[in-house]
Design a protein around this motif. Structure first.
Motif, PDB file in Angstrom:
ATOM      1  N   ASP A  16       0.617  -0.986  -0.146  1.00  0.00           N
ATOM      2  CA  ASP A  16      -0.072  -0.033  -0.038  1.00  0.00           C
ATOM      3  C   ASP A  16       0.975   1.297   0.041  1.00  0.00           C
ATOM      4  O   ASP A  16       0.375   2.303  -0.154  1.00  0.00           O
ATOM      5  CB  ASP A  16      -0.956   0.005   1.279  1.00  0.00           C
ATOM      6  N   PHE A  17       2.234   1.107  -0.142  1.00  0.00           N
ATOM      7  CA  PHE A  17       3.208   2.200   0.265  1.00  0.00           C
ATOM      8  C   PHE A  17       3.796   2.590  -1.290  1.00  0.00           C
ATOM      9  O   PHE A  17       4.519   1.488  -1.548  1.00  0.00           O
ATOM     10  CB  PHE A  17       4.188   2.076   1.446  1.00  0.00           C
ATOM     11  N   HIS A  18       3.269   3.329  -1.862  1.00  0.00           N
ATOM     12  CA  HIS A  18       3.671   3.815  -3.140  1.00  0.00           C
ATOM     13  C   HIS A  18       4.485   5.281  -3.150  1.00  0.00           C
ATOM     14  O   HIS A  18       3.588   6.443  -3.375  1.00  0.00           O
ATOM     15  CB  HIS A  18       2.869   3.867  -4.122  1.00  0.00           C
ATOM     16  N   PRO A  19       5.557   5.487  -2.657  1.00  0.00           N
ATOM     17  CA  PRO A  19       6.170   6.930  -2.570  1.00  0.00           C
ATOM     18  C   PRO A  19       6.288   7.596  -3.877  1.00  0.00           C
ATOM     19  O   PRO A  19       6.536   6.979  -4.809  1.00  0.00           O
ATOM     20  CB  PRO A  19       7.644   6.644  -1.773  1.00  0.00           C
ATOM     21  N   SER A  20       6.397   8.946  -3.584  1.00  0.00           N
ATOM     22  CA  SER A  20       6.668   9.775  -4.958  1.00  0.00           C
ATOM     23  C   SER A  20       7.956   9.431  -5.602  1.00  0.00           C
ATOM     24  O   SER A  20       8.790   9.263  -4.978  1.00  0.00           O
ATOM     25  CB  SER A  20       6.246  11.217  -4.672  1.00  0.00           C
ATOM     26  N   VAL A  21       8.001   9.521  -6.903  1.00  0.00           N
ATOM     27  CA  VAL A  21       9.454   9.179  -7.738  1.00  0.00           C
ATOM     28  C   VAL A  21      10.132  10.627  -7.424  1.00  0.00           C
ATOM     29  O   VAL A  21       9.399  11.679  -7.826  1.00  0.00           O
ATOM     30  CB  VAL A  21       9.116   8.730  -9.175  1.00  0.00           C
ATOM     31  N   ASP A  22      11.252  10.396  -7.277  1.00  0.00           N
ATOM     32  CA  ASP A  22      12.079  11.656  -7.011  1.00  0.00           C
ATOM     33  C   ASP A  22      12.744  12.204  -8.264  1.00  0.00           C
ATOM     34  O   ASP A  22      13.556  11.408  -8.873  1.00  0.00           O
ATOM     35  CB  ASP A  22      13.196  11.533  -6.397  1.00  0.00           C
ATOM     36  N   CYS A  23      11.803  13.081  -9.021  1.00  0.00           N
ATOM     37  CA  CYS A  23      12.183  13.445 -10.230  1.00  0.00           C
ATOM     38  C   CYS A  23      11.889  14.790 -10.698  1.00  0.00           C
ATOM     39  O   CYS A  23      11.001  15.485  -9.719  1.00  0.00           O
ATOM     40  CB  CYS A  23      11.581  12.687 -11.681  1.00  0.00           C
ATOM     41  N   SER A  24      12.285  15.586 -11.754  1.00  0.00           N
ATOM     42  CA  SER A  24      12.094  17.032 -11.774  1.00  0.00           C
ATOM     43  C   SER A  24      11.242  17.011 -13.059  1.00  0.00           C
ATOM     44  O   SER A  24      10.997  16.182 -14.080  1.00  0.00           O
ATOM     45  CB  SER A  24      13.499  17.712 -12.370  1.00  0.00           C
ATOM     46  N   ASP A  25      10.471  18.341 -13.279  1.00  0.00           N
ATOM     47  CA  ASP A  25       9.592  18.472 -14.236  1.00  0.00           C
ATOM     48  C   ASP A  25      10.281  18.092 -15.482  1.00  0.00           C
ATOM     49  O   ASP A  25       9.713  17.695 -16.512  1.00  0.00           O
ATOM     50  CB  ASP A  25       8.908  19.684 -14.249  1.00  0.00           C
ATOM     51  N   GLU A  26      11.422  18.863 -15.647  1.00  0.00           N
ATOM     52  CA  GLU A  26      12.059  18.786 -16.973  1.00  0.00           C
ATOM     53  C   GLU A  26      12.607  17.522 -17.288  1.00  0.00           C
ATOM     54  O   GLU A  26      12.767  17.072 -18.370  1.00  0.00           O
ATOM     55  CB  GLU A  26      13.726  19.343 -16.507  1.00  0.00           C
ATOM     56  N   GLU A  27      12.577  16.422 -16.369  1.00  0.00           N
ATOM     57  CA  GLU A  27      13.053  15.049 -16.762  1.00  0.00           C
ATOM     58  C   GLU A  27      11.820  14.531 -17.621  1.00  0.00           C
ATOM     59  O   GLU A  27      11.975  13.685 -18.465  1.00  0.00           O
ATOM     60  CB  GLU A  27      13.259  14.045 -15.690  1.00  0.00           C
ATOM     61  N   LEU A  28      10.623  14.690 -17.059  1.00  0.00           N
ATOM     62  CA  LEU A  28       9.502  14.209 -17.716  1.00  0.00           C
ATOM     63  C   LEU A  28       8.795  14.985 -18.803  1.00  0.00           C
ATOM     64  O   LEU A  28       8.174  14.625 -19.653  1.00  0.00           O
ATOM     65  CB  LEU A  28       8.376  14.227 -16.513  1.00  0.00           C
ATOM     66  N   ASN A  29       9.038  16.146 -18.973  1.00  0.00           N
ATOM     67  CA  ASN A  29       8.682  16.996 -20.039  1.00  0.00           C
ATOM     68  C   ASN A  29       7.358  16.829 -20.256  1.00  0.00           C
ATOM     69  O   ASN A  29       6.837  16.562 -21.440  1.00  0.00           O
ATOM     70  CB  ASN A  29       9.641  16.752 -21.260  1.00  0.00           C
ATOM     71  N   VAL A  30       6.478  17.296 -19.407  1.00  0.00           N
ATOM     72  CA  VAL A  30       5.215  16.938 -19.401  1.00  0.00           C
ATOM     73  C   VAL A  30       4.531  18.494 -19.944  1.00  0.00           C
ATOM     74  O   VAL A  30       4.981  19.416 -19.805  1.00  0.00           O
ATOM     75  CB  VAL A  30       4.455  16.937 -18.049  1.00  0.00           C
ATOM     76  N   ARG A  31       3.639  18.196 -21.191  1.00  0.00           N
ATOM     77  CA  ARG A  31       2.939  19.089 -21.773  1.00  0.00           C
ATOM     78  C   ARG A  31       1.603  18.926 -21.863  1.00  0.00           C
ATOM     79  O   ARG A  31       1.081  17.647 -22.137  1.00  0.00           O
ATOM     80  CB  ARG A  31       3.546  19.335 -23.421  1.00  0.00           C
ATOM     81  N   SER A  32       0.596  19.814 -22.106  1.00  0.00           N
ATOM     82  CA  SER A  32      -0.815  19.731 -22.120  1.00  0.00           C
ATOM     83  C   SER A  32      -1.445  20.715 -23.264  1.00  0.00           C
ATOM     84  O   SER A  32      -0.744  21.654 -23.629  1.00  0.00           O
ATOM     85  CB  SER A  32      -1.425  19.924 -20.869  1.00  0.00           C
ATOM     86  N   THR A  33      -2.348  19.985 -23.818  1.00  0.00           N
ATOM     87  CA  THR A  33      -2.847  20.731 -25.107  1.00  0.00           C
ATOM     88  C   THR A  33      -4.370  20.637 -24.748  1.00  0.00           C
ATOM     89  O   THR A  33      -4.838  19.401 -24.519  1.00  0.00           O
ATOM     90  CB  THR A  33      -2.581  19.998 -26.220  1.00  0.00           C
ATOM     91  N   LYS A  34      -5.114  21.698 -25.083  1.00  0.00           N
ATOM     92  CA  LYS A  34      -6.696  21.775 -25.124  1.00  0.00           C
ATOM     93  C   LYS A  34      -7.047  22.401 -26.290  1.00  0.00           C
ATOM     94  O   LYS A  34      -6.669  23.421 -26.758  1.00  0.00           O
ATOM     95  CB  LYS A  34      -7.228  22.398 -24.167  1.00  0.00           C
ATOM     96  N   SER A  35      -7.929  21.609 -27.201  1.00  0.00           N
ATOM     97  CA  SER A  35      -8.310  21.883 -28.327  1.00  0.00           C
ATOM     98  C   SER A  35      -9.427  21.448 -29.205  1.00  0.00           C
ATOM     99  O   SER A  35     -10.165  20.679 -28.230  1.00  0.00           O
ATOM    100  CB  SER A  35      -7.184  21.602 -29.503  1.00  0.00           C
ATOM    101  N   LYS A  36      -9.663  21.458 -30.234  1.00  0.00           N
ATOM    102  CA  LYS A  36     -10.837  20.806 -30.983  1.00  0.00           C
ATOM    103  C   LYS A  36     -10.288  20.038 -32.206  1.00  0.00           C
ATOM    104  O   LYS A  36      -9.416  20.481 -32.802  1.00  0.00           O
ATOM    105  CB  LYS A  36     -11.755  21.995 -31.416  1.00  0.00           C
TER     106      LYS A  36
END
Length: 203
Positions: free
Chosen positions: A108-128
């Protein structure tokens, strides 16, 4: 068990398309179309998640907060064919705010992964789409070096098999819903069930 081939390309548009098609729990059906594409290079996975949905709920803004309460897409994966190396759960809303954890199966123990936003390079788009459908999409990367910090013995080379599932869910201020790519055969909604992950074959 479903299978998906993770193509060797840095052009995510060339990846195969998978879809969340399983909405098994009575009272929690939503069935908005949700698709994904996943590819890899020699040093990372490239992941693209898209759902066709108007006005997605996105109240959580704190990293590793409870984004599963918002309109949420999720990618869970074990870097092994038998789930022996535990699994990662990446959950994200349309902000994009994400939760990224790693833990052993059955724990039941799932600690957060120690990483930076830059490593994951997460991007979001909202469109049609061209035919006017609203969608939101999140793209991110999972460097092998980051995965191996948690599971150092994992094999992510060409020909290797890992286990994974893709989910769509939401709870707060919307019709509560839970769907998956590979079927989850439980009485109540539960995504933390690696025994129901599908097979991902690394090309």
């Amino acid at each position: 068990m479903k299978s998906y081939t993770v193509k060797n390309t840095d052009d995510i548009t060339r990846a195969d398309t998978g879809a969340v098609m399983c909405w098994p729990w009575k009272g929690f059906e939503f069935q908005n179309e949700c698709k994904f594409k996943i590819s890899h290079t020699n040093d990372r996975f490239i992941v693209s998640l898209r759902t066709y949905e108007e006005n997605p709920v996105a109240r959580v803004t704190e990293k590793n907060g409870p984004v599963c309460n918002d309109s949420c897409m999720e990618f869970f994966f074990s870097p092994s064919a038998d789930n022996s190396m535990g699994y990662f759960n990446f959950e994200v809303n349309s902000n994009p705010t994400y939760l990224f954890e790693y833990g052993l199966c059955g724990s039941d123990f799932h600690p957060s992964v120690d990483c930076s936003d830059e490593e994951l390079n997460v991007r979001s788009t909202k469109s049609k789409t061209e035919d006017g459908r609203d969608f939101w999409q999140v793209d991110f990367e999972l460097p092998y070096e980051l995965i191996k910090r948690c599971a150092p013995e994992c094999d992510l080379s060409s020909g290797a098999v890992i286990r994974a599932n893709v989910y769509k869910c939401g709870r707060t201020d919307q019709k509560e819903h839970y769907g998956s790519w590979n079927p989850v055969e439980t009485e109540r909604p539960n995504f933390h069930m690696p025994e129901f992950f599908g097979k991902f074959i690394i090309e």
